[in-house]
Design a protein around this motif. Structure first.
Motif, PDB file in Angstrom:
ATOM      1  N   UNK A  50       1.861  -8.751   9.172  1.00 20.41           N
ATOM      2  CA  UNK A  50       0.403  -8.630   9.244  1.00 20.41           C
ATOM      3  C   UNK A  50      -0.055  -7.232   8.840  1.00 20.41           C
ATOM      4  N   UNK A  51       0.808  -6.236   9.062  1.00 16.40           N
ATOM      5  CA  UNK A  51       0.560  -4.862   8.634  1.00 16.40           C
ATOM      6  C   UNK A  51       1.867  -4.307   8.087  1.00 16.40           C
ATOM      7  N   UNK A  52       1.863  -3.885   6.847  1.00 16.73           N
ATOM      8  CA  UNK A  52       3.095  -3.385   6.234  1.00 16.73           C
ATOM      9  C   UNK A  52       3.617  -2.171   6.977  1.00 16.73           C
ATOM     10  N   UNK A  53       2.710  -1.273   7.365  1.00 16.39           N
ATOM     11  CA  UNK A  53       3.085  -0.083   8.132  1.00 16.39           C
ATOM     12  C   UNK A  53       1.887   0.340   8.975  1.00 16.39           C
ATOM     13  N   UNK A  54       1.779  -0.227  10.175  1.00 14.61           N
ATOM     14  CA  UNK A  54       0.630   0.049  11.037  1.00 14.61           C
ATOM     15  C   UNK A  54       0.579   1.508  11.457  1.00 14.61           C
ATOM     16  N   UNK A  55       1.734   2.154  11.588  1.00 14.32           N
ATOM     17  CA  UNK A  55       1.757   3.567  11.993  1.00 14.32           C
ATOM     18  C   UNK A  55       1.114   4.442  10.929  1.00 14.32           C
ATOM     19  N   UNK A  56       1.295   4.105   9.664  1.00 10.14           N
ATOM     20  CA  UNK A  56       0.635   4.850   8.595  1.00 10.14           C
ATOM     21  C   UNK A  56      -0.878   4.690   8.692  1.00 10.14           C
ATOM     22  N   UNK A  57      -1.313   3.470   8.978  1.00  9.22           N
ATOM     23  CA  UNK A  57      -2.744   3.203   9.165  1.00  9.22           C
ATOM     24  C   UNK A  57      -3.319   4.010  10.315  1.00  9.22           C
ATOM     25  N   UNK A  58      -2.534   4.115  11.405  1.00  8.30           N
ATOM     26  CA  UNK A  58      -3.017   4.793  12.614  1.00  8.30           C
ATOM     27  C   UNK A  58      -2.759   6.285  12.612  1.00  8.30           C
ATOM     28  N   UNK A  59      -2.143   6.803  11.560  1.00  2.00           N
ATOM     29  CA  UNK A  59      -1.941   8.244  11.445  1.00  2.00           C
ATOM     30  C   UNK A  59      -0.798   8.809  12.258  1.00  2.00           C
ATOM     31  N   UNK A 107      -1.770  -9.800  -2.179  1.00  2.00           N
ATOM     32  CA  UNK A 107      -0.938  -9.225  -3.228  1.00  2.00           C
ATOM     33  C   UNK A 107      -0.759  -7.719  -3.018  1.00  2.00           C
ATOM     34  N   UNK A 108      -1.759  -7.054  -2.440  1.00  4.54           N
ATOM     35  CA  UNK A 108      -1.647  -5.620  -2.174  1.00  4.54           C
ATOM     36  C   UNK A 108      -0.549  -5.334  -1.159  1.00  4.54           C
ATOM     37  N   UNK A 109      -0.430  -6.202  -0.153  1.00  7.05           N
ATOM     38  CA  UNK A 109       0.630  -6.033   0.836  1.00  7.05           C
ATOM     39  C   UNK A 109       1.995  -6.225   0.179  1.00  7.05           C
ATOM     40  N   UNK A 110       2.089  -7.214  -0.678  1.00  9.78           N
ATOM     41  CA  UNK A 110       3.334  -7.454  -1.391  1.00  9.78           C
ATOM     42  C   UNK A 110       3.723  -6.241  -2.228  1.00  9.78           C
ATOM     43  N   UNK A 111       2.752  -5.671  -2.922  1.00 11.74           N
ATOM     44  CA  UNK A 111       3.020  -4.505  -3.756  1.00 11.74           C
ATOM     45  C   UNK A 111       3.433  -3.306  -2.902  1.00 11.74           C
ATOM     46  N   UNK A 112       2.825  -3.166  -1.719  1.00 13.82           N
ATOM     47  CA  UNK A 112       3.199  -2.064  -0.822  1.00 13.82           C
ATOM     48  C   UNK A 112       4.637  -2.213  -0.346  1.00 13.82           C
ATOM     49  N   UNK A 113       5.072  -3.438  -0.085  1.00 11.79           N
ATOM     50  CA  UNK A 113       6.460  -3.668   0.320  1.00 11.79           C
ATOM     51  C   UNK A 113       7.415  -3.276  -0.807  1.00 11.79           C
ATOM     52  N   UNK A 114       7.046  -3.605  -2.013  1.00  9.05           N
ATOM     53  CA  UNK A 114       7.898  -3.285  -3.155  1.00  9.05           C
ATOM     54  C   UNK A 114       7.978  -1.781  -3.392  1.00  9.05           C
ATOM     55  N   UNK A 138      11.623 -11.952  -2.773  1.00 12.63           N
ATOM     56  CA  UNK A 138      11.820 -12.072  -1.329  1.00 12.63           C
ATOM     57  C   UNK A 138      10.494 -12.225  -0.584  1.00 12.63           C
ATOM     58  N   UNK A 139       9.371 -12.086  -1.269  1.00 13.09           N
ATOM     59  CA  UNK A 139       8.065 -12.052  -0.619  1.00 13.09           C
ATOM     60  C   UNK A 139       7.176 -13.176  -1.131  1.00 13.09           C
ATOM     61  N   UNK A 140       6.534 -13.884  -0.208  1.00  9.58           N
ATOM     62  CA  UNK A 140       5.547 -14.906  -0.572  1.00  9.58           C
ATOM     63  C   UNK A 140       4.193 -14.536   0.002  1.00  9.58           C
ATOM     64  N   UNK A 141       3.167 -14.718  -0.787  1.00  5.68           N
ATOM     65  CA  UNK A 141       1.796 -14.482  -0.343  1.00  5.68           C
ATOM     66  C   UNK A 141       1.215 -15.815   0.112  1.00  5.68           C
ATOM     67  N   UNK A 142       0.787 -15.868   1.357  1.00  2.00           N
ATOM     68  CA  UNK A 142       0.222 -17.100   1.911  1.00  2.00           C
ATOM     69  C   UNK A 142      -1.194 -16.838   2.405  1.00  2.00           C
TER      70      UNK A 142
END
Length: 409
Positions: free
Chosen positions: A121-130, A155-162, A171-175
């Motif tokens: 749901x969040x690729x990196x929540x700690x980055x979001x929260x600083x 698709x942005x989340x998928x790209x962030x994982x890559x 390995x990633x599916x966008x749903x």
């Protein structure tokens, strides 16, 4: 087909939506839940085996009782993982101890011989929260590497994982993000909802709903609201939700509201909003406002859509893709109260009648088509099947036949 759905004990709308979507496709589900998720519909579903490993999660318990509950839960979870029948473990959320869940618990799931599917749901929540650091990123990468397949919502989340974690494309599916259909709705009318909140029929009501945190950008909405209120006395703002960790953030915003000339026009419900009271706020409002400064996607947007509420959001994450300009809402510049105020004002422009009952019904119909749980269930069960039968790793799946924006006109 049998799968284990590990919910972390929370996120009721998503967990229940997923369980029902899978059961409707004939999948047998071991639902690892809590008291909060023990709903009659779920308990009576013949394809769902409800395993209440988490139990009570009330915040009123003592610190020692909370520790005891967590330890008992982990012991039950460990025991289940080594005796479980399902060959797919689908993790919706991690549990209390993120570092343990991402590493040792993932390794345990792995040695059982099953396949691990992870919804992110969040690729990196700690980055979001600083508060990101090397340990957080290392443990995240380990969890992403150990999982057999990953689900994201954009698709942005998928790209962030890559880019950020080196996850391969296949390995990633966008749903789709399944629309919230668990919030109770009654015959409560818009006028009744406004009476409960002491609002007038002619008021132009804006809603901010959900956790209050720095990345939500609430201060920019308050500034935009003050601009609007200065030129039109009909504007009202509802803030409904509780501060998330950073109480000082809310304290600063609250002080700015109280010191303004418009404090009497702001309805403040600063606490957790129970499901049974949620409809009051969404039915009373004309526009949902999401002034976020950082986010990939927001479940609040889809909750608003389920009530037919148009939205004004900022140009972060996938918001620009999820809002049909002039049809389901408008997009404003991030961190810009002037742009936010202009977008809100457009919602009440006769040229874009977004606040009519006819438009609200059209938004609900659009959301139910595009973000249906049946579509989610179809994509996921196909990928489960491919994982179980040892085919090549599933190729990324985007929401099939995404509704044309022309369909909103």
């Amino acid at each position: 087909m049998e799968i284990a759905l590990l919910t972390g004990g929370g996120d009721k709308p998503y967990a229940l939506g997923m369980a029902n979507a899978l059961a409707n496709r004939g999948v047998k589900v071991d639902f690892i839940g809590s008291d909060d998720l023990a709903t009659p519909d779920l308990l009576s579903n013949p394809l769902v085996r409800f395993l209440n490993l988490r139990g009570a999660q009330g915040s009123a318990a003592s610190a020692w009782e909370k520790i005891r509950r967590i330890l008992v839960y982990y012991m039950r979870l460990l025991k289940y993982s080594v005796t479980a029948r399902p060959k797919i473990f689908h993790i919706l959320w991690n549990n209390k101890f993120q570092l343990f869940d991402r590493t040792l618990l993932m390794l345990l799931y792995k040695v059982t011989g099953g396949k691990i599917v992870l919804t992110i749901h969040n690729v990196n929540a700690a980055q979001r929260d600083g508060n990101d650091n090397w340990m957080n990123r290392t443990s995240l990468k380990m969890q992403y590497d150990l999982a057999d397949h990953l689900f994201v919502h954009t698709e942005r989340m998928k790209k962030a994982l890559e880019l950020d974690f080196g996850v391969s494309d296949e390995k990633v599916s966008v749903i789709p993000f399944g629309i919230n259909n668990t919030i109770p709705t009654t015959s409560l009318s818009k006028s009744d909802a406004r009476n409960i909140l002491n609002l007038k029929p002619a008021d132009k009501v804006l809603l901010f709903f959900g956790n209050i945190a720095p990345y939500k950008g609430l201060e920019h909405l308050v500034a935009a609201f003050c601009q609007l209120a200065q030129s039109d006395e009909g504007y009202r703002l509802i803030i409904a939700g509780r501060p998330k960790q950073n109480d000082q953030y809310w304290a600063t915003i609250h002080q700015s509201i109280e010191q303004s000339r418009w404090a009497a026009r702001v309805v403040q419900r600063i606490e957790y909003i129970p499901d049974e009271e949620t409809e009051v706020f969404f039915k009373a409002a004309d526009v949902l406002v999401l002034p976020y400064t950082y986010v990939f996607q927001s479940g609040v947007l889809f909750l608003g859509y389920s009530f037919g509420l148009p939205a004004v959001a900022t140009n972060v994450g996938s918001m620009m893709e999820e809002i049909v300009e002039g049809q389901t809402g408008f997009v404003a510049q991030r961190g810009d109260p002037v742009s936010l105020a202009a977008a809100i004002k457009r919602c009440f422009d006769p040229e874009f009648p977004l606040t009519t009952e006819e438009r609200r019904e059209a938004i609900k119909a659009y959301a139910n088509r595009r973000y249906s749980w049946s579509k989610v269930g179809e994509i996921i069960t196909r990928l489960y099947s491919e994982l179980l039968h040892g085919f090549a790793k599933p190729k990324a799946s985007t929401p099939a036949a995404v509704e044309s924006r022309v369909a909103m006109k």
